[in-house]
Each structure stands twice: as C-alpha cells, then as structure tokens.
Design a protein around this motif. Sequence first.
Motif, PDB file in Angstrom:
ATOM      1  N   ALA A  41      -4.210  -0.894 -30.798  1.00 54.26           N
ATOM      2  CA  ALA A  41      -5.046  -0.638 -29.621  1.00 54.26           C
ATOM      3  C   ALA A  41      -5.844  -1.872 -29.192  1.00 54.26           C
ATOM      4  O   ALA A  41      -6.680  -1.782 -28.293  1.00 54.26           O
ATOM      5  N   PHE A  42      -5.594  -3.008 -29.837  1.00 55.26           N
ATOM      6  CA  PHE A  42      -6.356  -4.226 -29.524  1.00 55.26           C
ATOM      7  C   PHE A  42      -5.749  -4.941 -28.320  1.00 55.26           C
ATOM      8  O   PHE A  42      -5.219  -6.041 -28.420  1.00 55.26           O
ATOM      9  N   HIS A  43      -5.811  -4.324 -27.171  1.00 55.71           N
ATOM     10  CA  HIS A  43      -5.281  -4.892 -25.933  1.00 55.71           C
ATOM     11  C   HIS A  43      -6.374  -4.774 -24.869  1.00 55.71           C
ATOM     12  O   HIS A  43      -6.739  -3.666 -24.477  1.00 55.71           O
ATOM     13  N   THR A  44      -6.891  -5.912 -24.414  1.00 52.48           N
ATOM     14  CA  THR A  44      -7.942  -5.870 -23.401  1.00 52.48           C
ATOM     15  C   THR A  44      -7.619  -6.843 -22.281  1.00 52.48           C
ATOM     16  O   THR A  44      -7.400  -8.037 -22.523  1.00 52.48           O
ATOM     17  N   LEU A  45      -7.564  -6.320 -21.057  1.00 53.35           N
ATOM     18  CA  LEU A  45      -7.350  -7.119 -19.862  1.00 53.35           C
ATOM     19  C   LEU A  45      -8.646  -7.068 -19.061  1.00 53.35           C
ATOM     20  O   LEU A  45      -9.075  -5.997 -18.639  1.00 53.35           O
ATOM     21  N   VAL A  46      -9.282  -8.229 -18.879  1.00 54.22           N
ATOM     22  CA  VAL A  46     -10.607  -8.302 -18.266  1.00 54.22           C
ATOM     23  C   VAL A  46     -10.495  -8.577 -16.765  1.00 54.22           C
ATOM     24  O   VAL A  46      -9.853  -9.551 -16.355  1.00 54.22           O
TER      25      VAL A  46
END
Length: 368
Positions: free
Chosen positions: A348-353
């Motif tokens: 779950a370590f997916h971050t799009l800022v």
Amino acid sequence: MIDEARRCAANPGTFVKVRWASLVEEGNLKVATMADVARLAGVSRSTVSYVLSGTRPISGETRERILAAMKDLDYTPNALAQGLAGRRTGIIALIFPLSEIGFNLTEFEYIRGASEQAREDGYHLLLWPFGAGEIDEVRKVVNQGLVEGVVLMEVLTSDERVNFLLEADIPFTTIGRTADPHELAYVDTDFEASGSMAVEHVARLGHTEIGFLARNQTDLDAGHGPVVRTRDAVLAAAKKLGIRAHVFTASPTFPAGWDAFDNIMATAPGLTALLELNEPATLGLMAAAAERGIKIPRDLSIVAVNASEGAAQMTRPALTSVSPSHSDLARLAVKYLVRRLRGEDYSAFHTLVIPELIERGSTAVAPS
C-alpha cells in the motif's frame, strides 16, 4: 534445473562450476546476488536466505550445494541477506544522480528532507551520486552490504536500477516511478497534473501559443519520468484547449539556457508563455531575455514546473510555479523505507502527490 541439480548432488561443486561456466558463455556474468546463488543451486531464494541466517533447518545436501554456489560465484552476503543476530548497519542510501552543475536548490530540498527523516528514524543517510547508466556501481556498493535499504531518485520509465534492486532483494523505495510501478513502494509528484495545471493557468490568461522547455533530449530519449510525463501532459492539455505548443530542450546549465532563448524565439515568434522543467537553463534564458529587452511577464510569461520555493525566489520577478513540497516527498519515501525495514507490508506504499499552483509574478495576461 532442479532435476539436474539432484543428479549432481554427489558432487555439488562440479554442478555449480558447469552451470557458472554456461552463464559466462551466455554473457550473463555480473556481480553475484542471492538470486544468482538460488538459480545456480537450483533452489528458491528463501532457501538461500535460510542457509545464511540459520532460521530454518535445511538438508545437508541442499546446504552444501548452496555453499558451493556461493563459493564459485564469489558471492558475499550483505548484512541484510544474512540477518545474523539482528545485526544492522544503521545506514540507508539515497541514489541521486548529479547533473552537469551538481545539485540545484530544488534537488537539495529532496536531500535535506531525506536526511532529516532518516536521522529522526535512527538512521544515517549515505548519498550515492550514481546515474541511471551506472548500474555496475550500484551493484558493487549494494553487494558490499554497507546499507540496509535504498531510496532511488530520478527514476526512468524503464529503469535497470529498479530491476537490479528487486533482484538483489534489498528493501528500497523510489521518489518517482516506472511505467509499471505495481511492485514498487513509491512516492511521486503527479507530473501529469503538473503539466495540465500549468497549461490551464496560461490559457486562462489568454495565451494561445506556448512552449515547454525540458532538459536535454537524452533525458527524453531515456524515459526520464518527470520530463516525459510533463511533456506529454502539456501537449495533451494544449491540444484539448486549442493551444499551439512547442517542445524545446537544453542542457541544465546557465549558458545552455542563454543560447536556447534565441532558438525559441526564432522557432516560435508568436510564443508568449513558456513552461519549464529545467531550473538552471531557465536562469540563463531569463538573463538572455532581459539582454534583448524582453520583459517578464509583460512580453513573456514563465511557469516553473517542480521548482522549490527557494528556486522560484531566485529570479526577479519570482517564478510562478506548479510544485509539491519536495522535502515532504523525500521524508515520506524514507518513512516508507523504514517501515519496510521493520517488516511492514509495502503493497500500500504508493503515494502520488498533487502539486500546488503558486502565482508569484512571472505570469500575466497575454500581450495583445
């Protein structure tokens, strides 16, 4: 492969040497990894890990085959692979390629954020200035076992460093992402949103012919994620809005930006707005514009994509920008890496800022 290994179990050293020789003949010789040992010994990578750590019983025959493979491959287990008595180095690495002029202010924000977060989490940060083409250097350092994990920057859409880190089974996160990042733990700016937001901003100001200044053509050809995604988004947004868009490239240096100005004006004399993802060259371009009597933003509006606050404030007027907090991005990438090192599931370590548009003074209504 496994059947062949079993037939050679009576002499595991011979089996390993035969297989290693075939790998050399096939042109696959490289710095050995745990995956190479597993493949050569005809076992799973986890079985190799169990032999190294002693956490599970392994048959004598299998153990001897693995040890023979390690010897013939000249494989040196790193601290992560061994996991001996919980031993740790307390060091993580940030792989960040140097540009032609070193680090600029925006890049330093990433480094500072990563360093501060690593320290807060009880780690030291080691900076590795290796480029995407220096995969052998990355292999050498990783296999020495100096670091527990890696944060990788300047990611290409197809990146050999990512493939190696996956194969080496070392925990890592990326600031940026490949074309297919489902196996990665990553933090990235939404450069598609950046390009669209920049185009929409100048379109609202009445600009109908714009340019996008990228880094050199080599970066575009190599698939440098930020540049490729921003360029594609700019072109798509311009087409949707009925705006004419041009793409220009320049090396990330002040002189290259100075020289690029005349080329841009000659190629697109009707251009009234420029979007840029090339911080050093933009400084040279703005200086050249001033030398030729072109005033910003009266005659030419400029929007900086992915520029930090410090970089945007280096010019007069200060640059309108579409950017995230680079320090926060780097901090989150380090947090994700530390959580991986502590055994958490990274799926779950997916971050799009989403970036923020900040108007500062370098954009204005298009000249009539």
